[in-house]
Design an enzyme around this catalytic site. Structure first.
Site, mmCIF file in Angstrom:
data_model
loop_
_atom_site.group_PDB
_atom_site.id
_atom_site.type_symbol
_atom_site.label_atom_id
_atom_site.label_comp_id
_atom_site.label_asym_id
_atom_site.label_seq_id
_atom_site.Cartn_x
_atom_site.Cartn_y
_atom_site.Cartn_z
ATOM 1 N N ASP A 60 41.915 30.478 38.681
ATOM 2 C CA ASP A 60 42.861 30.802 37.600
ATOM 3 C C ASP A 60 42.836 29.769 36.474
ATOM 4 O O ASP A 60 43.281 30.039 35.353
ATOM 5 C CB ASP A 60 44.286 30.918 38.160
ATOM 6 C CG ASP A 60 44.387 31.967 39.250
ATOM 7 O OD1 ASP A 60 43.531 31.944 40.155
ATOM 8 O OD2 ASP A 60 45.304 32.793 39.225
ATOM 9 N N GLU A 90 38.308 41.234 44.652
ATOM 10 C CA GLU A 90 38.409 40.864 46.077
ATOM 11 C C GLU A 90 38.496 42.044 47.028
ATOM 12 O O GLU A 90 38.509 41.852 48.237
ATOM 13 C CB GLU A 90 39.653 40.000 46.287
ATOM 14 C CG GLU A 90 39.665 38.756 45.471
ATOM 15 C CD GLU A 90 40.911 37.918 45.742
ATOM 16 O OE1 GLU A 90 41.969 38.496 46.047
ATOM 17 O OE2 GLU A 90 40.803 36.694 45.644
ATOM 18 N N LYS A 131 39.924 45.702 42.463
ATOM 19 C CA LYS A 131 41.258 45.114 42.369
ATOM 20 C C LYS A 131 41.511 44.654 40.931
ATOM 21 O O LYS A 131 42.602 44.768 40.400
ATOM 22 C CB LYS A 131 41.338 43.916 43.315
ATOM 23 C CG LYS A 131 42.665 43.190 43.280
ATOM 24 C CD LYS A 131 42.672 42.054 44.282
ATOM 25 C CE LYS A 131 44.012 41.330 44.293
ATOM 26 N NZ LYS A 131 43.984 40.125 45.123
ATOM 27 N N GLN A 132 40.467 44.087 40.322
ATOM 28 C CA GLN A 132 40.628 43.467 38.999
ATOM 29 C C GLN A 132 39.288 43.422 38.301
ATOM 30 O O GLN A 132 38.253 43.757 38.891
ATOM 31 C CB GLN A 132 41.194 42.065 39.157
ATOM 32 C CG GLN A 132 40.279 41.110 39.899
ATOM 33 C CD GLN A 132 41.043 39.945 40.489
ATOM 34 O OE1 GLN A 132 41.640 40.053 41.536
ATOM 35 N NE2 GLN A 132 40.999 38.822 39.802
HETATM 36 C C1 BGC Z 1 43.490 37.307 42.632
HETATM 37 C C2 BGC Z 1 42.618 36.113 42.354
HETATM 38 C C3 BGC Z 1 43.488 34.944 41.947
HETATM 39 C C4 BGC Z 1 44.544 34.674 42.999
HETATM 40 C C5 BGC Z 1 45.488 33.584 42.605
HETATM 41 C C6 BGC Z 1 44.523 36.935 43.673
HETATM 42 O O1 BGC Z 1 45.381 38.018 43.889
HETATM 43 O O2 BGC Z 1 42.718 38.378 43.100
HETATM 44 O O3 BGC Z 1 41.688 36.408 41.334
HETATM 45 O O4 BGC Z 1 42.704 33.810 41.803
HETATM 46 O O5 BGC Z 1 45.300 35.848 43.206
HETATM 47 O O6 BGC Z 1 46.161 33.919 41.432
#
Ligand code: BGC
Length: 800
Positions: free
Chosen positions: A357, A495, A617-618
């Protein structure tokens, strides 16, 4: 939200966990949730957590027939407790049992002050008003203070006031971790120093971190001069002072509690308890502390504020985001050897761990408080030996940084995690997100671009980039058939996909984002050969055993890395085999679960597996368009001899936008960014959702466990860099503003290579003024043309 404030005008117990997170006060050293002083932790409404930056402890737990070790950000002794009761009553004040006549809570972000005003009636008909104020000093990070003004409205009589330090707290703020061990510290000693000062010392069980708190409580009653009887009460890990006070109707009783906090991680101390007991004696009144605190915030806001015209909501929320970022990391963080936890110091989610992050957080800091980014990068540098060891254990060379980092840089990702939807403990392979190392190299490079800090680059940054390049070079394998290099057994930013459906093995092959990031890192390492003096280069090669053959391999990989595409199309495949996955029935699930979904949990609880679907997911592939300008990305593809054109970018954005569940708050930031130039309406909608991530807790219950700092800083950075088209390339600070229709004017100043530059951007014009004190010229490019700026210059450009 209104004019620098969050205001709550009623008491809603169900909202309290979220409010506590949003009303957290902190100073980059320590933070305390916005829980009421008179409450203790329960499992539903109140959770008065206090967290020290870098305050970790490890514990073993037994779950699902396995022994697992977790490292947590420790919930420190609660310094807040302050309450009262009528002399004739058994029970201490409890809001739940009183009849509330009025309630108002305000978080003032300009001053860093949390205030509460309540008027209530007890079962005996006594009406009382309470006005409380609280701060965690930005001016002196070791000091926290609160003030209560209690006014008997329709009664006179004796009350007892209790002010305490409570070290009996555990980590129980996140429901899904409650099966895990949670008692992180044990009491060492407690006592009182004199009539007004009590102290408490605890030690964490495994990391042996000492924390001492000393509290000075003073009670002021009207008319002046009355004496107050006091006594103390203690048990292991807890000490309270009790004040016996005679109250007169309509005469306020004022209580001031000032707390001094020291730990064995502090610099320039002898020993925490001695330090706390000595320094508390030196502290002034609440008002004095407030004055200094306000001034410290003023200095921070002078640097960090950002003004948006015609959109009050966005303006207020952006300030809230800057506020929480600065409460987590500020100039007080310098010298503490800590990273920036993804969920702030605001709760226990993700155990205070540090993830990628930073990638979303540092760009704002680089252009405001670069000395802070430097410090946060040093946190990584100091943990490089652990990363080198991790790489060697996995059979690679160079540095392989952990996906989740805590105290010493060991991999802190959990081995199994609980799906709260199904109640099952599942293997967790997200630690295979090797792209974290590339993010660290990227952050080093961006810091350098913003500061031109060559000393840092030469002595720290280059070593990190070389080690990370070496890691990529050794994890990459040459596919002899295709003649291209590949990277296996990884997980991308998305993820959800951690392995292939029906495969026994964890990890994926050739995550496109990871492969391209690896190439980018290696290319930067090669570029450094031209930037760093030969003698230092020689030292680094010798220190890290980098041979000519290694460098030859770096060059080869930088030209022959494999990037997967979907069939013959121009769509970059998220990883090898992505195209074989099934399409996901989005409409059915969106109807049931709304826009932002944790499909991994939902599908597992239904006996299915998200790995089977084209569902992210993202942002994953789209991260490439977020981190790189199209020029830079196309250049990488060109070197790799892939025919990827700028026209294909919108196609890729459209393809993955339709297949993303936004199960992480980071996702909307990236989507807003990548749409900013092509589809301003959708970009703005994504930006709006990202803005609401925490204020509206859009992931449903996660903000209460800690704010999402990546999304918070990411939104501010979107305004700062995406709306202005700000990019640092070839020693030029480029601007190419395209303001969203919803904003008419944007104003802020930024720190660039040792100078302050003020920007005022409207739809028609950009005004650039440079501060005094420039000793050299700076190149600023506007809409493709480069201009030279020197001391005191002020230039306006038409941009419409
Ligand atoms: C996200 C990650 C992120 C982490 C901490 C997770 O839910 O998928 O990309 O680094 O949360 O914020």
């Amino acid at each position: 939200m209104y004019d620098w404030k969050i205001i709550y005008e009623n008491w809603v117990p169900e909202e309290q966990p979220l409010r506590e997170a949003l009303c957290t006060l902190g100073n980059g050293y320590i933070a305390t949730r916005g829980a009421f002083e008179e409450t203790t932790a329960d499992e539903k409404v109140h959770y008065p957590g206090t967290y020290l930056a870098g305050g970790y402890n490890r514990l073993m737990s037994e779950v699902a027939d396995r022994k697992i070790e977790n490292e947590d950000l420790v919930n420190c002794p609660n310094w807040l407790p302050l309450t009262f009761r009528h002399k004739d009553a058994e029970e201490w004040f409890d809001l739940e049992k009183a009849e509330l006549i009025s309630f108002r809570q305000e978080l003032d972000m300009k001053q860093g002050l949390l205030e509460r005003r309540m008027h209530f009636r007890d079962s005996a008909g006594r009406e009382t008003s309470l006005h409380s104020r609280r701060l965690l000093s930005m001016a002196n990070p070791h000091v926290a203070a609160l003030e209560w003004e209690l006014t008997p409205i329709n009664w006179s009589g004796r009350i007892e006031i209790k002010s305490a330090l409570d070290g009996r707290v555990i980590n129980s703020g996140v429901a899904r971790y409650r099966a895990l061990a949670s008692k992180h510290h044990e009491p060492l000693q407690q006592g009182h120093q004199n009539d007004h000062i009590v102290f408490l010392e605890v030690q964490t069980i495994q990391s042996k971190l000492l924390m001492a708190q000393a509290a000075r409580t003073r009670v002021y009653i009207q008319p002046d001069g009355q004496s107050v009887n006091y006594s103390t009460q203690q048990e292991q890990g807890y000490i309270a002072q009790l004040f016996d006070v005679a109250c007169e109707q309509r005469q306020p009783v004022r209580v001031e509690k000032v707390v001094q906090i020291h730990t064995s991680r502090d610099k320039a101390i002898t020993e925490p308890l001695q330090e706390a007991c000595k320094n508390i004696e030196r502290q002034g009144s609440f008002l004095h502390l407030l004055e200094q605190h306000k001034r410290a915030w003023q200095r921070l806001w002078n640097r960090c504020d950002l003004m948006i015209a015609c959109n009050n909501q966005a303006q207020d929320i952006l300030r809230l985001h800057i506020f929480h970022l600065l409460q987590t990391v500020s100039s007080n963080t310098i010298g503490m050897d800590v990273g920036v936890p993804a969920r702030g110091l605001h709760g226990e989610a993700y155990r205070g761990h540090i993830f990628w992050d930073e990638l979303f957080i540092f760009p704002f800091l680089n252009l405001r408080l670069p000395e802070l980014t430097r410090e946060l990068l040093l946190y990584r540098y100091r943990r490089m030996p652990e990363a080198i060891f991790a790489a060697s254990q996995a059979g690679y060379r160079g540095a392989m940084f952990p996906w989740q980092s805590g105290s010493n840089g060991r991999e802190e990702s959990q081995v199994i995690h609980l799906n709260p939807k199904s109640g099952r403990w599942l293997a967790d392979h997200t630690y295979l997100q090797r792209h974290i190392s590339a993010a660290i190299a990227y952050n080093v490079w961006q810091y350098y671009q913003a500061t031109e800090d060559m000393e840092f680059m030469t002595f720290v940054g280059a070593e990190m980039i070389f080690n990370i390049a070496q890691f990529w070079s050794t994890i990459a394998v040459l596919n002899k058939e295709s003649g291209r290099y590949e990277i296996h057994k990884v997980v991308g930013p998305d993820e959800y996909h951690t392995d292939y459906p029906d495969s026994e093995e964890s990890g994926l092959k050739n995550n496109a984002y990871t492969n391209i990031m690896a190439v980018w890192v290696i290319q930067r390492a090669l570029q450094l050969f031209q930037m760093i003096d030969d003698s230092r280069l020689g030292e680094l090669f010798q220190k890290r055993n980098i041979s000519d053959a290694d460098i030859e391999r770096w060059r080869d990989i930088s030209l022959r890395m494999y990037v997967p595409f979907i069939g013959q199309s121009n769509i970059i495949a998220q990883f090898d085999g992505y195209e074989q996955l099934k399409e996901f029935p989005w409409e059915v699930y969106k109807k049931k679960y709304g826009e932002a979904m944790r499909l991994d949990r939902i599908l597992e609880s239904e006996g299915d597996n998200v790995n089977r679907y084209k569902a992210s997911k993202q942002a994953d592939v789209l991260m490439l368009f977020y981190l790189f300008s199209s020029e830079e990305l196309l250049h990488i593809f060109e070197l790799l001899q892939y025919d990827f054109k700028a026209e294909s970018i919108p196609e890729n954005v459209a393809y993955y936008s339709q297949r993303t569940s936004h199960g992480s708050t980071l996702s909307k930031i990236v989507h807003s960014w990548v749409l900013a130039r092509s589809d301003r309406k959708r970009a703005w909608n994504n930006f709006q959702t990202a803005l609401m991530s925490d204020v509206e807790d859009i992931q449903g219950g996660t903000t209460a466990e800690g704010i999402h700092l990546g999304a918070m800083a990411g939104t501010v950075d979107l305004v700062q860099r995406s709306f202005t088209g700000l990019e640092i390339r070839d020693n030029v600070l480029w601007l190419n503003p395209v303001l969203p229709e919803e904003i008419s004017c944007l104003e802020f100043q930024l720190r660039y290579r040792g100078h302050w530059i003020s920007l005022k951007v409207t739809h028609e014009k950009v005004l650039i003024s440079v501060d005094k004190g420039w000793f050299k010229e700076v190149l600023i490019g506007v809409k493709g043309k480069v201009y030279t700026f020197t001391t005191g210059d002020r230039k306006e450009f038409e941009i419409s």
